[in-house]
Design a protein around this motif. Sequence first.
Motif, PDB file in Angstrom:
ATOM      1  N   ALA A  12      19.640 -16.221 -60.629  1.00  0.00           N
ATOM      2  CA  ALA A  12      20.014 -14.949 -61.249  1.00  0.00           C
ATOM      3  C   ALA A  12      20.156 -13.846 -60.208  1.00  0.00           C
ATOM      4  N   VAL A  13      19.227 -13.779 -59.266  1.00  0.00           N
ATOM      5  CA  VAL A  13      19.279 -12.755 -58.210  1.00  0.00           C
ATOM      6  C   VAL A  13      20.505 -12.957 -57.326  1.00  0.00           C
ATOM      7  N   LEU A  14      20.760 -14.171 -56.918  1.00  0.00           N
ATOM      8  CA  LEU A  14      21.913 -14.447 -56.058  1.00  0.00           C
ATOM      9  C   LEU A  14      23.224 -14.169 -56.777  1.00  0.00           C
ATOM     10  N   SER A  15      23.301 -14.464 -58.054  1.00  0.00           N
ATOM     11  CA  SER A  15      24.516 -14.200 -58.823  1.00  0.00           C
ATOM     12  C   SER A  15      24.787 -12.710 -58.910  1.00  0.00           C
ATOM     13  N   THR A  16      23.750 -11.930 -59.126  1.00  0.00           N
ATOM     14  CA  THR A  16      23.894 -10.475 -59.196  1.00  0.00           C
ATOM     15  C   THR A  16      24.333  -9.905 -57.856  1.00  0.00           C
ATOM     16  N   ALA A  17      23.756 -10.407 -56.769  1.00  0.00           N
ATOM     17  CA  ALA A  17      24.121  -9.924 -55.426  1.00  0.00           C
ATOM     18  C   ALA A  17      25.590 -10.194 -55.147  1.00  0.00           C
ATOM     19  N   GLY A  18      26.086 -11.345 -55.516  1.00  0.00           N
ATOM     20  CA  GLY A  18      27.499 -11.681 -55.308  1.00  0.00           C
ATOM     21  C   GLY A  18      28.411 -10.793 -56.113  1.00  0.00           C
ATOM     22  N   ALA A  19      28.016 -10.501 -57.341  1.00  0.00           N
ATOM     23  CA  ALA A  19      28.832  -9.637 -58.197  1.00  0.00           C
ATOM     24  C   ALA A  19      28.862  -8.222 -57.646  1.00  0.00           C
ATOM     25  N   THR A  20      27.731  -7.735 -57.142  1.00  0.00           N
ATOM     26  CA  THR A  20      27.670  -6.396 -56.564  1.00  0.00           C
ATOM     27  C   THR A  20      28.583  -6.297 -55.348  1.00  0.00           C
ATOM     28  N   ALA A  21      28.559  -7.300 -54.489  1.00  0.00           N
ATOM     29  CA  ALA A  21      29.410  -7.294 -53.303  1.00  0.00           C
ATOM     30  C   ALA A  21      30.882  -7.290 -53.679  1.00  0.00           C
ATOM     31  N   ALA A  22      31.229  -7.986 -54.742  1.00  0.00           N
ATOM     32  CA  ALA A  22      32.628  -8.065 -55.159  1.00  0.00           C
ATOM     33  C   ALA A  22      33.166  -6.700 -55.578  1.00  0.00           C
ATOM     34  N   PHE A  23      32.305  -5.832 -56.121  1.00  0.00           N
ATOM     35  CA  PHE A  23      32.752  -4.522 -56.607  1.00  0.00           C
ATOM     36  C   PHE A  23      32.480  -3.388 -55.627  1.00  0.00           C
ATOM     37  N   ALA A  24      31.909  -3.716 -54.474  1.00  0.00           N
ATOM     38  CA  ALA A  24      31.476  -2.686 -53.536  1.00  0.00           C
ATOM     39  C   ALA A  24      32.598  -1.774 -53.068  1.00  0.00           C
ATOM     40  N   HIS A  25      33.792  -2.266 -52.936  1.00  0.00           N
ATOM     41  CA  HIS A  25      34.890  -1.469 -52.393  1.00  0.00           C
ATOM     42  C   HIS A  25      35.874  -0.989 -53.460  1.00  0.00           C
ATOM     43  N   ASP A  26      35.528  -1.144 -54.730  1.00  0.00           N
ATOM     44  CA  ASP A  26      36.431  -0.720 -55.795  1.00  0.00           C
ATOM     45  C   ASP A  26      36.743   0.767 -55.749  1.00  0.00           C
ATOM     46  N   ALA A  27      35.749   1.601 -55.467  1.00  0.00           N
ATOM     47  CA  ALA A  27      35.975   3.044 -55.419  1.00  0.00           C
ATOM     48  C   ALA A  27      36.938   3.393 -54.286  1.00  0.00           C
ATOM     49  N   ALA A  28      36.783   2.742 -53.139  1.00  0.00           N
ATOM     50  CA  ALA A  28      37.678   2.987 -52.004  1.00  0.00           C
ATOM     51  C   ALA A  28      39.101   2.536 -52.337  1.00  0.00           C
ATOM     52  N   ARG A  29      39.231   1.387 -52.959  1.00  0.00           N
ATOM     53  CA  ARG A  29      40.560   0.896 -53.341  1.00  0.00           C
ATOM     54  C   ARG A  29      41.232   1.824 -54.342  1.00  0.00           C
ATOM     55  N   ALA A  30      40.441   2.348 -55.268  1.00  0.00           N
ATOM     56  CA  ALA A  30      40.990   3.242 -56.288  1.00  0.00           C
ATOM     57  C   ALA A  30      41.498   4.549 -55.680  1.00  0.00           C
ATOM     58  N   GLU A  31      40.827   5.037 -54.648  1.00  0.00           N
ATOM     59  CA  GLU A  31      41.231   6.288 -53.992  1.00  0.00           C
ATOM     60  C   GLU A  31      42.397   6.109 -53.029  1.00  0.00           C
ATOM     61  N   ALA A  32      42.616   4.892 -52.588  1.00  0.00           N
ATOM     62  CA  ALA A  32      43.657   4.643 -51.581  1.00  0.00           C
ATOM     63  C   ALA A  32      45.035   4.542 -52.223  1.00  0.00           C
ATOM     64  N   LYS A  33      45.996   5.171 -51.566  1.00  0.00           N
ATOM     65  CA  LYS A  33      47.390   5.016 -51.957  1.00  0.00           C
ATOM     66  C   LYS A  33      47.900   3.685 -51.424  1.00  0.00           C
ATOM     67  N   MET A  35      46.602   0.236 -48.666  1.00  0.00           N
ATOM     68  CA  MET A  35      45.662  -0.441 -47.781  1.00  0.00           C
ATOM     69  C   MET A  35      46.474  -1.387 -46.917  1.00  0.00           C
ATOM     70  N   ILE A  36      46.265  -1.313 -45.602  1.00  0.00           N
ATOM     71  CA  ILE A  36      47.057  -2.114 -44.671  1.00  0.00           C
ATOM     72  C   ILE A  36      46.116  -2.978 -43.840  1.00  0.00           C
ATOM     73  N   GLU A  37      46.370  -4.281 -43.835  1.00  0.00           N
ATOM     74  CA  GLU A  37      45.575  -5.194 -43.013  1.00  0.00           C
ATOM     75  C   GLU A  37      46.014  -5.061 -41.561  1.00  0.00           C
ATOM     76  N   LEU A  38      45.031  -5.006 -40.670  1.00  0.00           N
ATOM     77  CA  LEU A  38      45.309  -4.851 -39.251  1.00  0.00           C
ATOM     78  C   LEU A  38      45.111  -6.166 -38.511  1.00  0.00           C
ATOM     79  N   LYS A  39      45.686  -6.227 -37.329  1.00  0.00           N
ATOM     80  CA  LYS A  39      45.682  -7.451 -36.517  1.00  0.00           C
ATOM     81  C   LYS A  39      44.268  -7.967 -36.233  1.00  0.00           C
ATOM     82  N   ASP A  40      43.315  -7.050 -36.013  1.00  0.00           N
ATOM     83  CA  ASP A  40      41.947  -7.454 -35.666  1.00  0.00           C
ATOM     84  C   ASP A  40      41.069  -7.762 -36.879  1.00  0.00           C
TER      85      ASP A  40
END
Length: 99
Positions: A12-33, A35-40
């Motif tokens: 249960a703890v590991l499942s919750t941690a994985g779900a939290t990590a999956a949503f960690a960048h949602d706010a940043a993605r929502a604010e971005a017009k 997102m560009i992947e870089l070479k590095d």
Amino acid sequence: MKTKLAKLALIAVLSTAGATAAFAHDAARAEAKQMIELKDGSTLYIFKDGKMAMEDRYGRATRMEVGAAIETKDGQKIKMESDEVARLQTLINEGHFGG
């Protein structure tokens, strides 16, 4: 019986941690017009107001010198117009900690 219960609790703890990590960048993605992947392996965020921030390949907001040329995954060069590292870090934290 205790071992089985401990295993279920761990799952249960590991499942919750994985779900939290999956949503960690949602706010940043929502604010971005854009997102560009870089070479590095980093990601460049271009926000709706045109300002920029960079995330390293480990998911951390990172500083970038304004005016520096960065290379996209497909070989294009982009000039860093601003360094909104605090803004990106705040958005990443919002995803991790709920604001």
